[in-house]
Design a protein around this motif. Structure first.
Motif, PDB file in Angstrom:
ATOM      1  N   MET A 155      66.831  78.135  37.718  1.00  0.00           N
ATOM      2  CA  MET A 155      67.087  76.791  38.240  1.00  0.00           C
ATOM      3  C   MET A 155      66.260  76.498  39.488  1.00  0.00           C
ATOM      4  O   MET A 155      65.870  75.357  39.720  1.00  0.00           O
ATOM      5  CB  MET A 155      68.574  76.641  38.544  1.00  0.00           C
ATOM      6  N   ILE A 156      66.028  77.482  40.313  1.00  0.00           N
ATOM      7  CA  ILE A 156      65.248  77.292  41.536  1.00  0.00           C
ATOM      8  C   ILE A 156      64.311  78.478  41.714  1.00  0.00           C
ATOM      9  O   ILE A 156      64.699  79.637  41.537  1.00  0.00           O
ATOM     10  CB  ILE A 156      66.163  77.147  42.770  1.00  0.00           C
ATOM     11  N   ASN A 157      63.071  78.190  42.070  1.00  0.00           N
ATOM     12  CA  ASN A 157      62.063  79.212  42.323  1.00  0.00           C
ATOM     13  C   ASN A 157      61.321  78.805  43.586  1.00  0.00           C
ATOM     14  O   ASN A 157      60.516  77.884  43.575  1.00  0.00           O
ATOM     15  CB  ASN A 157      61.110  79.296  41.122  1.00  0.00           C
ATOM     16  N   GLU A 158      61.622  79.468  44.707  1.00  0.00           N
ATOM     17  CA  GLU A 158      61.001  79.114  45.980  1.00  0.00           C
ATOM     18  C   GLU A 158      60.587  80.378  46.732  1.00  0.00           C
ATOM     19  O   GLU A 158      61.189  81.440  46.562  1.00  0.00           O
ATOM     20  CB  GLU A 158      61.978  78.311  46.863  1.00  0.00           C
ATOM     21  N   SER A 159      59.579  80.241  47.564  1.00  0.00           N
ATOM     22  CA  SER A 159      59.146  81.340  48.420  1.00  0.00           C
ATOM     23  C   SER A 159      58.904  80.816  49.821  1.00  0.00           C
ATOM     24  O   SER A 159      58.490  79.667  49.999  1.00  0.00           O
ATOM     25  CB  SER A 159      57.846  81.967  47.888  1.00  0.00           C
ATOM     26  N   ILE A 160      59.186  81.658  50.812  1.00  0.00           N
ATOM     27  CA  ILE A 160      58.805  81.337  52.182  1.00  0.00           C
ATOM     28  C   ILE A 160      57.823  82.402  52.653  1.00  0.00           C
ATOM     29  O   ILE A 160      57.889  83.561  52.239  1.00  0.00           O
ATOM     30  CB  ILE A 160      60.025  81.235  53.123  1.00  0.00           C
ATOM     31  N   SER A 161      56.917  81.984  53.522  1.00  0.00           N
ATOM     32  CA  SER A 161      55.775  82.843  53.841  1.00  0.00           C
ATOM     33  C   SER A 161      56.071  83.824  54.965  1.00  0.00           C
ATOM     34  O   SER A 161      55.368  83.875  55.974  1.00  0.00           O
ATOM     35  CB  SER A 161      54.565  81.978  54.216  1.00  0.00           C
ATOM     36  N   THR A 162      57.120  84.589  54.797  1.00  0.00           N
ATOM     37  CA  THR A 162      57.375  85.666  55.745  1.00  0.00           C
ATOM     38  C   THR A 162      58.256  86.714  55.078  1.00  0.00           C
ATOM     39  O   THR A 162      58.971  86.418  54.114  1.00  0.00           O
ATOM     40  CB  THR A 162      58.047  85.133  57.023  1.00  0.00           C
ATOM     41  N   GLY A 163      58.187  87.927  55.568  1.00  0.00           N
ATOM     42  CA  GLY A 163      58.965  89.021  54.990  1.00  0.00           C
ATOM     43  C   GLY A 163      59.167  90.131  56.006  1.00  0.00           C
ATOM     44  O   GLY A 163      58.910  89.962  57.206  1.00  0.00           O
ATOM     45  N   GLY A 164      59.603  91.289  55.522  1.00  0.00           N
ATOM     46  CA  GLY A 164      59.937  92.399  56.411  1.00  0.00           C
ATOM     47  C   GLY A 164      58.794  92.871  57.278  1.00  0.00           C
ATOM     48  O   GLY A 164      58.946  93.069  58.489  1.00  0.00           O
ATOM     49  N   TYR A 165      57.610  93.054  56.697  1.00  0.00           N
ATOM     50  CA  TYR A 165      56.463  93.542  57.459  1.00  0.00           C
ATOM     51  C   TYR A 165      56.009  92.506  58.486  1.00  0.00           C
ATOM     52  O   TYR A 165      55.669  92.837  59.621  1.00  0.00           O
ATOM     53  CB  TYR A 165      55.299  93.870  56.520  1.00  0.00           C
ATOM     54  N   LYS A 166      55.998  91.241  58.063  1.00  0.00           N
ATOM     55  CA  LYS A 166      55.537  90.188  58.968  1.00  0.00           C
ATOM     56  C   LYS A 166      56.456  90.066  60.174  1.00  0.00           C
ATOM     57  O   LYS A 166      56.003  89.932  61.314  1.00  0.00           O
ATOM     58  CB  LYS A 166      55.454  88.860  58.209  1.00  0.00           C
ATOM     59  N   PHE A 167      57.777  90.109  59.920  1.00  0.00           N
ATOM     60  CA  PHE A 167      58.719  90.055  61.029  1.00  0.00           C
ATOM     61  C   PHE A 167      58.546  91.267  61.950  1.00  0.00           C
ATOM     62  O   PHE A 167      58.592  91.134  63.177  1.00  0.00           O
ATOM     63  CB  PHE A 167      60.154  89.997  60.516  1.00  0.00           C
ATOM     64  N   ALA A 168      58.348  92.432  61.349  1.00  0.00           N
ATOM     65  CA  ALA A 168      58.189  93.650  62.149  1.00  0.00           C
ATOM     66  C   ALA A 168      56.968  93.546  63.066  1.00  0.00           C
ATOM     67  O   ALA A 168      57.011  93.965  64.228  1.00  0.00           O
ATOM     68  CB  ALA A 168      58.061  94.861  61.235  1.00  0.00           C
ATOM     69  N   GLU A 169      55.893  92.989  62.551  1.00  0.00           N
ATOM     70  CA  GLU A 169      54.681  92.824  63.366  1.00  0.00           C
ATOM     71  C   GLU A 169      54.945  91.894  64.548  1.00  0.00           C
ATOM     72  O   GLU A 169      54.512  92.162  65.677  1.00  0.00           O
ATOM     73  CB  GLU A 169      53.549  92.262  62.504  1.00  0.00           C
ATOM     74  N   LEU A 170      55.660  90.786  64.279  1.00  0.00           N
ATOM     75  CA  LEU A 170      55.968  89.838  65.356  1.00  0.00           C
ATOM     76  C   LEU A 170      56.899  90.475  66.393  1.00  0.00           C
ATOM     77  O   LEU A 170      56.736  90.281  67.599  1.00  0.00           O
ATOM     78  CB  LEU A 170      56.616  88.582  64.770  1.00  0.00           C
ATOM     79  N   ILE A 171      57.882  91.238  65.913  1.00  0.00           N
ATOM     80  CA  ILE A 171      58.836  91.901  66.810  1.00  0.00           C
ATOM     81  C   ILE A 171      58.118  92.894  67.721  1.00  0.00           C
ATOM     82  O   ILE A 171      58.342  92.935  68.940  1.00  0.00           O
ATOM     83  CB  ILE A 171      59.936  92.614  65.990  1.00  0.00           C
ATOM     84  N   GLN A 172      57.223  93.689  67.116  1.00  0.00           N
ATOM     85  CA  GLN A 172      56.494  94.681  67.913  1.00  0.00           C
ATOM     86  C   GLN A 172      55.481  94.038  68.854  1.00  0.00           C
ATOM     87  O   GLN A 172      55.326  94.453  70.003  1.00  0.00           O
ATOM     88  CB  GLN A 172      55.798  95.672  66.978  1.00  0.00           C
ATOM     89  N   GLU A 173      54.787  93.013  68.333  1.00  0.00           N
ATOM     90  CA  GLU A 173      53.752  92.351  69.135  1.00  0.00           C
ATOM     91  C   GLU A 173      54.334  91.742  70.405  1.00  0.00           C
ATOM     92  O   GLU A 173      53.719  91.770  71.475  1.00  0.00           O
ATOM     93  CB  GLU A 173      53.067  91.277  68.299  1.00  0.00           C
ATOM     94  N   HIS A 174      55.550  91.176  70.293  1.00  0.00           N
ATOM     95  CA  HIS A 174      56.169  90.502  71.440  1.00  0.00           C
ATOM     96  C   HIS A 174      57.251  91.349  72.106  1.00  0.00           C
ATOM     97  O   HIS A 174      57.990  90.851  72.961  1.00  0.00           O
ATOM     98  CB  HIS A 174      56.736  89.156  70.993  1.00  0.00           C
ATOM     99  N   ASN A 175      57.349  92.612  71.681  1.00  0.00           N
ATOM    100  CA  ASN A 175      58.247  93.582  72.318  1.00  0.00           C
ATOM    101  C   ASN A 175      59.679  93.063  72.399  1.00  0.00           C
ATOM    102  O   ASN A 175      60.348  93.154  73.442  1.00  0.00           O
ATOM    103  CB  ASN A 175      57.726  93.938  73.721  1.00  0.00           C
ATOM    104  N   LEU A 176      60.173  92.532  71.273  1.00  0.00           N
ATOM    105  CA  LEU A 176      61.521  91.977  71.237  1.00  0.00           C
ATOM    106  C   LEU A 176      62.553  93.092  71.098  1.00  0.00           C
ATOM    107  O   LEU A 176      62.316  94.095  70.425  1.00  0.00           O
ATOM    108  CB  LEU A 176      61.666  91.008  70.065  1.00  0.00           C
TER     109      LEU A 176
END
Length: 509
Positions: A155-176
């Motif tokens: 019924m629905i097929n959607e994707s968003i352009s982020t995932g586990g690795y991408k979030f991890a990179e942002l978290i590490q890059e900004h030292n969250l």
């Protein structure tokens, strides 16, 4: 009884199963895993060090020797999609070939997802409740995919352009911190989820099935399919958010980067479950190695899986086309008669089922670009498709179908700028694309008004001509003009001349 080995190289370990066919199942004789944090210390440069490459070859040689003890003659070796972006992957593969004698298949992100969906289809009867809406959630490395299924209907097929690795990179890059990370993830995906909720409308979602990878590290769940309540998920994430990532890593015996990635996935899962008011999560662990062995031993069942996956692909394509206001009547017309052309021309094109599927999918999607702009809509159609995820299709499939969408509305795909767009396509496939484009262009011309004026179309090869006999009771002038316009390219590609014969019962010839 034949025995095979399947080896999977992941960022954190090398795993192998040795198995044999047992009635309708795979019997595991050995299940071996050796830790090797292959990217440790090299995440920033995206290269595998020479030392890690050497250790990898040592592990693979040990597994090869164990396989030999079982009389294994066939070893299938694959990597996960995490290796897509490794800069020195060709060097590593060459070292494995030289030092171990194994050919390694590097799965792309979409190839990995295709295997995932096949594994899901094997077990869907057990895990999808009938007549209830279920969300399939795949939190990948760089994307998160949402599918809402009711029984067999997508019924629905959607994707968003982020995932586990991408979030991890942002978290590490900004030292969250872990608490800051959770708030960041929730804010990041909030607008995406709002759009998906609008699309879902009043559809109530009974449960979410997480097509899992590593959540069991934290949840402690076991087995191929486990159930985890939202309350337990909420307690777990709230407990983890008060700890440092190094503390999480030590507590669960994971690498620091693995802890960040899995924590990010859990935060995302918790927020999605809360947003859609889903009370429980079914975590479905898939094993690439098992599926590869299954398909090796059961080719008939593999074909059934391919057919089921194709049904899901068609549904996903229809969903995609609907979002961009496609003309169903026109697309159905083009789909039907382009397949007829394909069959009649089979003595001249030497193409198979895959190419026919490309033609079928392009029939649905070739006009989607008009949603963006009528001008050069073929390029917009190509862009939409090549930036989508559709279950059952991999990157190369999307590229070919995207080119067909582009070529359907250009005077001559043989022009230099269009040829340059095929540079990444293997030479033996480029001519197939031209043949498919010629069929698609000619078929589209037969319904140029998009009113399906042709009540019947019969095709016949006759000498150096293909006779296109159209039965219609309406004025067919616009179709005739555009048919004549497309004839030259068709003749250049197939070496035969298309001839339009009209049976215009009301208007006469």
């Amino acid at each position: 009884m034949p025995v095979i080995s399947v080896i999977e190289i992941s960022p954190t370990a090398v795993e192998m199963i040795i198995c044999e066919k047992s009635k309708n199942k795979i019997r595991i004789l050995e299940n071996i895993s050796e830790e090797l944090n292959i990217f440790l210390g090299s995440e920033k440069v995206n290269c595998i060090s020479f030392e890690k490459g050497r250790k990898l070859c040592i592990i693979l040689n040990k597994m090869k020797a164990l396989s030999k003890d079982y009389g294994v003659k066939n070893i299938l070796t694959v990597t996960t999609s995490s290796f897509d972006t490794v800069k020195n992957i060709l060097f590593i593969l060459d070292q494995i070939k030289i030092k171990v004698g194994l050919d390694v298949e590097v799965f792309t992100n979409f190839e990995k997802k295709k295997l995932l969906f096949k594994k899901f289809l094997v077990r869907k009867k057990e895990i999808i409740p009938q007549k209830k809406n279920t969300m399939l959630l795949n939190i990948g490395s760089t994307t998160t995919d949402f599918f809402i299924i009711n029984g067999k209907k997508l019924m629905i097929n959607e994707s968003i352009s982020t995932g586990g690795y991408k979030f991890a990179e942002l978290i590490q890059e900004h030292n969250l911190t872990s608490e800051e990370s959770m708030k960041f993830i929730e804010e990041y995906v909030d607008n995406y989820l709002e759009e998906i909720k609008k699309e879902a409308g009043r559809k109530k979602i009974g449960s979410v099935i997480l097509l899992g990878e590593s959540e069991n590290i934290f949840t402690g769940t076991e087995g191929e399919l486990s159930v985890y309540s939202y309350d337990n998920l909420d307690k777990l994430v709230n407990k983890l958010k008060s700890q440092s990532f190094s503390g999480i890593s030590k507590k669960f015996g994971t690498t620091p980067i693995q802890s960040v990635r899995t924590y990010a996935r859990l935060c995302l899962l918790k927020y999605i479950s809360s947003y859609f008011k889903i009370s429980e999560t079914k975590i479905f662990y898939y094993d690439t190695k098992y599926l590869m062995a299954y398909e090796h031993f059961f080719p008939k069942e593999k074909k059934i899986l391919e057919d089921e996956l194709w049904d899901l692909t068609i549904q996903a394509v229809m969903d995609k086309a609907n979002k961009f206001s496609f003309h169903l009547g026109h697309s159905t017309f083009v789909r039907k008669f382009s397949k007829d052309f394909f069959e009649v021309l089979s003595p001249l094109h030497n193409m198979g089922e895959n190419e026919k599927k490309y033609l079928e999918l392009a029939s649905y999607l070739h006009d989607t670009g008009k949603y963006i702009n009528f001008s050069a809509h073929q390029k917009h159609s190509q862009y939409i498709l090549t930036n989508s995820f559709i279950p059952g299709l991999v990157e190369d499939d999307l590229k070919i179908i995207g080119l067909l969408c582009r070529f359907h509305n250009v005077d001559s795909p043989i022009r230099v700028d269009n040829i340059e767009s095929m540079e990444s396509i293997p030479s033996h496939k480029q001519m197939d694309i031209m043949k498919l484009a010629a069929i698609l262009k000619l078929t589209v011309s037969l319904d140029r008004s998009k009113n399906q004026k042709a009540k019947e179309i019969n095709l016949k090869l006759k000498g150096d001509e293909i006779i296109v006999h159209v039965v219609t009771e309406e004025n067919y002038r616009i179709e005739t003009i555009f048919f004549e316009h497309q004839k030259k390219f068709f003749k250049d590609i197939f070496g035969i001349n298309p001839v339009l014969k009209l049976d215009r019962r009301r208007h006469g010839e």
